[in-house]
Design an enzyme around this catalytic site. Sequence first.
Site, PDB file in Angstrom:
ATOM      1  N   ASP A 193       0.822  -1.216   0.000  1.00  0.00           N
ATOM      2  CA  ASP A 193       0.000   0.000   0.000  1.00  0.00           C
ATOM      3  C   ASP A 193       0.860   1.273   0.000  1.00  0.00           C
ATOM      4  O   ASP A 193       0.360   2.349  -0.322  1.00  0.00           O
ATOM      5  CB  ASP A 193      -0.970  -0.007   1.195  1.00  0.00           C
ATOM      6  CG  ASP A 193      -0.253  -0.284   2.495  1.00  0.00           C
ATOM      7  OD1 ASP A 193       0.467   0.613   2.980  1.00  0.00           O
ATOM      8  OD2 ASP A 193      -0.392  -1.397   3.046  1.00  0.00           O
ATOM      9  N   ASP A 199       9.292 -11.967  -4.948  1.00  0.00           N
ATOM     10  CA  ASP A 199       9.005 -12.669  -3.697  1.00  0.00           C
ATOM     11  C   ASP A 199      10.015 -12.222  -2.621  1.00  0.00           C
ATOM     12  O   ASP A 199      11.236 -12.242  -2.852  1.00  0.00           O
ATOM     13  CB  ASP A 199       9.127 -14.172  -3.958  1.00  0.00           C
ATOM     14  CG  ASP A 199       8.943 -14.970  -2.689  1.00  0.00           C
ATOM     15  OD1 ASP A 199       7.821 -14.999  -2.181  1.00  0.00           O
ATOM     16  OD2 ASP A 199       9.946 -15.534  -2.182  1.00  0.00           O
ATOM     17  N   GLY A 200       9.510 -11.811  -1.463  1.00  0.00           N
ATOM     18  CA  GLY A 200      10.360 -11.251  -0.411  1.00  0.00           C
ATOM     19  C   GLY A 200      11.408 -12.237   0.086  1.00  0.00           C
ATOM     20  O   GLY A 200      12.574 -11.879   0.286  1.00  0.00           O
ATOM     21  N   ASP A 251       6.293  -6.035   6.424  1.00  0.00           N
ATOM     22  CA  ASP A 251       4.914  -5.543   6.539  1.00  0.00           C
ATOM     23  C   ASP A 251       4.008  -6.482   5.751  1.00  0.00           C
ATOM     24  O   ASP A 251       3.631  -6.209   4.619  1.00  0.00           O
ATOM     25  CB  ASP A 251       4.826  -4.115   5.984  1.00  0.00           C
ATOM     26  CG  ASP A 251       3.394  -3.609   6.011  1.00  0.00           C
ATOM     27  OD1 ASP A 251       2.572  -4.178   6.759  1.00  0.00           O
ATOM     28  OD2 ASP A 251       3.087  -2.652   5.279  1.00  0.00           O
ATOM     29  N   SER A 254       0.720  -9.367   5.277  1.00  0.00           N
ATOM     30  CA  SER A 254      -0.632  -9.698   5.713  1.00  0.00           C
ATOM     31  C   SER A 254      -0.538 -10.915   6.640  1.00  0.00           C
ATOM     32  O   SER A 254       0.557 -11.359   6.998  1.00  0.00           O
ATOM     33  CB  SER A 254      -1.532  -9.928   4.504  1.00  0.00           C
ATOM     34  OG  SER A 254      -0.849 -10.655   3.524  1.00  0.00           O
ATOM     35  N   ASP A 255      -1.673 -11.464   7.028  1.00  0.00           N
ATOM     36  CA  ASP A 255      -1.663 -12.576   7.981  1.00  0.00           C
ATOM     37  C   ASP A 255      -1.036 -13.823   7.336  1.00  0.00           C
ATOM     38  O   ASP A 255      -0.968 -13.914   6.113  1.00  0.00           O
ATOM     39  CB  ASP A 255      -3.099 -12.858   8.449  1.00  0.00           C
ATOM     40  CG  ASP A 255      -3.663 -11.663   9.208  1.00  0.00           C
ATOM     41  OD1 ASP A 255      -2.909 -11.062   9.991  1.00  0.00           O
ATOM     42  OD2 ASP A 255      -4.831 -11.323   8.995  1.00  0.00           O
TER      43      ASP A 255
HETATM   44  N1  SPM Z   1       0.803  -1.370   5.393  1.00  0.00           N
HETATM   45  C1  SPM Z   1      -0.217  -1.911   6.189  1.00  0.00           C
HETATM   46  C2  SPM Z   1      -0.457  -3.342   5.908  1.00  0.00           C
HETATM   47  C3  SPM Z   1      -0.995  -4.061   7.099  1.00  0.00           C
HETATM   48  N2  SPM Z   1      -0.449  -5.362   7.234  1.00  0.00           N
HETATM   49  C4  SPM Z   1      -0.927  -6.129   8.357  1.00  0.00           C
HETATM   50  C5  SPM Z   1      -2.322  -6.571   8.169  1.00  0.00           C
HETATM   51  C6  SPM Z   1      -2.829  -7.466   9.251  1.00  0.00           C
HETATM   52  C7  SPM Z   1      -4.284  -7.681   9.042  1.00  0.00           C
HETATM   53  N3  SPM Z   1      -4.884  -8.610   9.963  1.00  0.00           N
HETATM   54  C8  SPM Z   1      -4.927  -8.237  11.319  1.00  0.00           C
HETATM   55  C9  SPM Z   1      -5.690  -9.251  12.088  1.00  0.00           C
HETATM   56  C10 SPM Z   1      -4.851  -9.900  13.135  1.00  0.00           C
HETATM   57  N4  SPM Z   1      -4.960 -11.319  13.066  1.00  0.00           N
END
Ligand code: SPM
Length: 300
Positions: free
Chosen positions: A100, A151-152, A169, A171-172
């Site tokens: 993002d 790929d990181g 940074d 995602s889950d």
């Molecule tokens: N740059 C912001 C990206 C956010 N990355 C982390 C997203 C985590 C989303 N899930 C949170 C829920 C916790 N299990």
Amino acid sequence: MANNEQCKNHDNEDWFVETGVLNSDQCRLTIKIGRKLIEKQSKYQNILAFENEKFGRCLVLDDAIQCTELDECSYQEMISFLPLNIHPNPERVLIIGGGDGGVAREVAKHPLVKHVVQCEIDSEVVEISKKYLPFMGVGFENEKLKLFFQDGYEYVRNHKNEFDVIITDSSDPKGPATTLYQSEYYQALYECLRHDGIICCQAESYWFDLEFIKNLFHKVQQIFPSLAYASTAVASYPSGQIGFLIASKSKTVDFKHAKHQEKFQKIAEKLRYYSPEMHSSAFILPMFVQRQLDQVLNNP
Ligand code: SPM
């Protein structure tokens, strides 16, 4: 029902329902979709951007909220400035993920940072952010930044001894992010860092994912001599809380006290969330969390 994560209420309004989290039996978050900006399937994941009256513009990847205009500062500023103000001289920074642009935007503000490399797997997230989420997409315009679509894990494996700080940074730990939570990845991070280097990685919520965090601590302490968990508050995440695993190559690191305060003062007015006081408080954890993490740390 449009699909799994979007449904209608009794007034026929569209709502986003978060199901894409680790423990989806317990975690739920619902946000009304005011106006859908875009939804598409990229090679790697489903990408949704919409507007909500309270949260502003929101980004969702594979059914999990990533950031909203209202509260993204609490995540992006903390994942960036915690490690940058722990490291004695954070000149070279690597960002893994962060499609993002919010973390790139923050890291580039730091007066000691000279070069930023970012490695994001999904170019479509970057394009969508630039177009629909410009408050974060602006991060890609900074001249300190070099962006690669790769790929990181692969990038980190092929670069040794290059960075002072590496921020993951992600995602889950599902779909494209799964490899970023495995021991092999942390070993590669260790080797990619220069002397006294520091990593800071998205590390889930202590309310819902404490076993996962303990497991992560167990893996990382086999590789790094010092580690800690720092917490921040994100209203749009299902538990309202998320944390970061921070680990250093140095045996004697002071995680809790922010360095570089005089130089950092120059950018303080550009920030909404992070301060040296917020830095220290991020490491103060509820007793039940601290006890469990201490137990892992004391039994390597
Ligand atoms: N740059 C912001 C990206 C956010 N990355 C982390 C997203 C985590 C989303 N899930 C949170 C829920 C916790 N299990």
